[in-house]
Design a protein around this motif. Sequence first.
Motif, PDB file in Angstrom:
ATOM      1  N   CYS A   6      -7.481  -9.618  31.769  1.00  0.00           N
ATOM      2  CA  CYS A   6      -8.006  -9.070  30.517  1.00  0.00           C
ATOM      3  C   CYS A   6      -6.959  -8.992  29.410  1.00  0.00           C
ATOM      4  O   CYS A   6      -7.279  -8.544  28.293  1.00  0.00           O
ATOM      5  N   PHE A   7      -5.734  -9.419  29.667  1.00  0.00           N
ATOM      6  CA  PHE A   7      -4.667  -9.268  28.680  1.00  0.00           C
ATOM      7  C   PHE A   7      -3.567 -10.273  28.989  1.00  0.00           C
ATOM      8  O   PHE A   7      -3.138 -10.399  30.144  1.00  0.00           O
ATOM      9  N   VAL A   8      -3.115 -11.015  27.965  1.00  0.00           N
ATOM     10  CA  VAL A   8      -2.016 -11.966  28.117  1.00  0.00           C
ATOM     11  C   VAL A   8      -1.101 -11.859  26.901  1.00  0.00           C
ATOM     12  O   VAL A   8      -1.511 -12.173  25.783  1.00  0.00           O
ATOM     13  N   ASP A   9       0.122 -11.412  27.101  1.00  0.00           N
ATOM     14  CA  ASP A   9       1.175 -11.427  26.088  1.00  0.00           C
ATOM     15  C   ASP A   9       2.278 -12.366  26.550  1.00  0.00           C
ATOM     16  O   ASP A   9       2.760 -12.273  27.688  1.00  0.00           O
ATOM     17  N   HIS A  10       2.707 -13.256  25.657  1.00  0.00           N
ATOM     18  CA  HIS A  10       3.732 -14.256  25.958  1.00  0.00           C
ATOM     19  C   HIS A  10       4.834 -14.097  24.912  1.00  0.00           C
ATOM     20  O   HIS A  10       4.546 -14.079  23.715  1.00  0.00           O
ATOM     21  N   TYR A  11       6.080 -13.960  25.326  1.00  0.00           N
ATOM     22  CA  TYR A  11       7.142 -13.697  24.356  1.00  0.00           C
ATOM     23  C   TYR A  11       8.419 -14.472  24.695  1.00  0.00           C
ATOM     24  O   TYR A  11       8.671 -14.826  25.840  1.00  0.00           O
ATOM     25  N   GLY A  12       9.197 -14.741  23.637  1.00  0.00           N
ATOM     26  CA  GLY A  12      10.480 -15.407  23.776  1.00  0.00           C
ATOM     27  C   GLY A  12      10.366 -16.913  23.922  1.00  0.00           C
ATOM     28  O   GLY A  12       9.285 -17.486  23.814  1.00  0.00           O
ATOM     29  N   GLU A  53       8.496  -9.483  19.049  1.00  0.00           N
ATOM     30  CA  GLU A  53       7.210 -10.051  18.654  1.00  0.00           C
ATOM     31  C   GLU A  53       6.629 -10.849  19.811  1.00  0.00           C
ATOM     32  O   GLU A  53       7.327 -11.671  20.420  1.00  0.00           O
ATOM     33  N   VAL A  54       5.377 -10.598  20.136  1.00  0.00           N
ATOM     34  CA  VAL A  54       4.729 -11.291  21.240  1.00  0.00           C
ATOM     35  C   VAL A  54       3.595 -12.157  20.716  1.00  0.00           C
ATOM     36  O   VAL A  54       3.051 -11.931  19.633  1.00  0.00           O
ATOM     37  N   ARG A  55       3.227 -13.164  21.514  1.00  0.00           N
ATOM     38  CA  ARG A  55       2.082 -14.025  21.216  1.00  0.00           C
ATOM     39  C   ARG A  55       0.945 -13.609  22.146  1.00  0.00           C
ATOM     40  O   ARG A  55       1.038 -13.811  23.346  1.00  0.00           O
ATOM     41  N   ARG A  56      -0.111 -13.051  21.574  1.00  0.00           N
ATOM     42  CA  ARG A  56      -1.214 -12.509  22.375  1.00  0.00           C
ATOM     43  C   ARG A  56      -2.401 -13.456  22.324  1.00  0.00           C
ATOM     44  O   ARG A  56      -2.949 -13.750  21.267  1.00  0.00           O
ATOM     45  N   THR A  57      -2.821 -13.925  23.512  1.00  0.00           N
ATOM     46  CA  THR A  57      -3.980 -14.821  23.591  1.00  0.00           C
ATOM     47  C   THR A  57      -5.203 -14.157  24.213  1.00  0.00           C
ATOM     48  O   THR A  57      -6.311 -14.675  24.090  1.00  0.00           O
ATOM     49  N   LEU A  58      -5.004 -13.062  24.886  1.00  0.00           N
ATOM     50  CA  LEU A  58      -6.126 -12.356  25.511  1.00  0.00           C
ATOM     51  C   LEU A  58      -5.861 -10.849  25.415  1.00  0.00           C
ATOM     52  O   LEU A  58      -4.736 -10.425  25.707  1.00  0.00           O
ATOM     53  N   HIS A  75      12.368 -13.434  27.642  1.00  0.00           N
ATOM     54  CA  HIS A  75      11.397 -14.517  27.707  1.00  0.00           C
ATOM     55  C   HIS A  75      10.495 -14.255  28.911  1.00  0.00           C
ATOM     56  O   HIS A  75      10.981 -14.148  30.046  1.00  0.00           O
ATOM     57  N   GLY A  76       9.202 -14.096  28.670  1.00  0.00           N
ATOM     58  CA  GLY A  76       8.317 -13.838  29.797  1.00  0.00           C
ATOM     59  C   GLY A  76       6.893 -13.582  29.370  1.00  0.00           C
ATOM     60  O   GLY A  76       6.485 -13.919  28.251  1.00  0.00           O
ATOM     61  N   VAL A  77       6.126 -12.988  30.279  1.00  0.00           N
ATOM     62  CA  VAL A  77       4.730 -12.666  30.023  1.00  0.00           C
ATOM     63  C   VAL A  77       4.405 -11.298  30.603  1.00  0.00           C
ATOM     64  O   VAL A  77       5.007 -10.854  31.584  1.00  0.00           O
ATOM     65  N   GLN A  78       3.451 -10.638  29.966  1.00  0.00           N
ATOM     66  CA  GLN A  78       2.860  -9.410  30.468  1.00  0.00           C
ATOM     67  C   GLN A  78       1.359  -9.647  30.595  1.00  0.00           C
ATOM     68  O   GLN A  78       0.708 -10.121  29.647  1.00  0.00           O
ATOM     69  N   LEU A  79       0.816  -9.350  31.771  1.00  0.00           N
ATOM     70  CA  LEU A  79      -0.593  -9.601  32.074  1.00  0.00           C
ATOM     71  C   LEU A  79      -1.239  -8.320  32.580  1.00  0.00           C
ATOM     72  O   LEU A  79      -0.580  -7.507  33.233  1.00  0.00           O
ATOM     73  N   TRP A  80      -2.516  -8.179  32.288  1.00  0.00           N
ATOM     74  CA  TRP A  80      -3.278  -7.074  32.863  1.00  0.00           C
ATOM     75  C   TRP A  80      -4.471  -7.629  33.621  1.00  0.00           C
ATOM     76  O   TRP A  80      -5.066  -8.646  33.242  1.00  0.00           O
ATOM     77  N   VAL A  81      -4.821  -6.925  34.695  1.00  0.00           N
ATOM     78  CA  VAL A  81      -5.992  -7.261  35.504  1.00  0.00           C
ATOM     79  C   VAL A  81      -6.927  -6.051  35.512  1.00  0.00           C
ATOM     80  O   VAL A  81      -6.510  -4.943  35.862  1.00  0.00           O
TER      81      VAL A  81
END
Length: 248
Positions: free
Chosen positions: A36-42, A19-24, A115-121
């Motif tokens: 354009c995209f921010v997922d934060h998990y763990g 499960e991820v926490r999506r803010t963007l 534990h980390g983040v996934q970002l898109w540009v």
Amino acid sequence: MVQVLQARKVPLGGLRALEVRRTLPHKERSLIGAWCFVDHYGPEPVRDAKRDGMDVPPHPHTGLQTVSWLFDGTIEHRDSGGVHGMVRPGEMNLMTSGDGIAHSEVSTPDTSSLHGVQLWVALPDSARKVARAFEHHAPDEVPLDGCQGSALVFLGELKGVDTSPVRTYSPLLGAELRLDAGSELRLDVDPSFEHALLVDSGDVTFEGETLERGDLACVDPGRNTLTITIGEMPARRHGLLGLRHEFR
């Protein structure tokens, strides 16, 4: 004014998915510059009765760059450009899709916590047809002047601190900040940038706004400095994100 975006929870896969926490993207804001995209998990235990870990099968991307940054665990990356690479804590993987690429991301069998983040540009129009590419960068942890803390700059330049050698197609900033309890950091920043702060852990006040874990706090262009204050708990924030609006 600080705009605070609160995350929504999104399963990344099936019933036992991470499960991820999506803010963007967010209903109140689609972009921070070209982020354009921010997922934060763990941090989340994996390979147990509740979670299988990260298991994202091959899927396509076009017109963007993906940025993977970990605090804990290991993820295996494979793409249709023939790249096989690992994502580890403190190391960044950046994949440029150009006009088309497919990739998969799977946590390794020895990973017990993720534990980390996934970002898109979003790529500007002038770069949407560039050749697909992959870059790996492990930035040095650099002390911050006048503050009990350090930074890892993985994209762009954090003024007076460090610069990443990784290629981007728009003026861009991405950094993890690690600040001790009771510290205050005053950063010189580019006033043409939008900036955002994603709180991973700690008691954090950003430009006078108290933030909760998982909040993404955004400020518009026009500021020469940004102030971050830490309470009784030390903080790690991924990170300061900034970019001019340049989509020509």
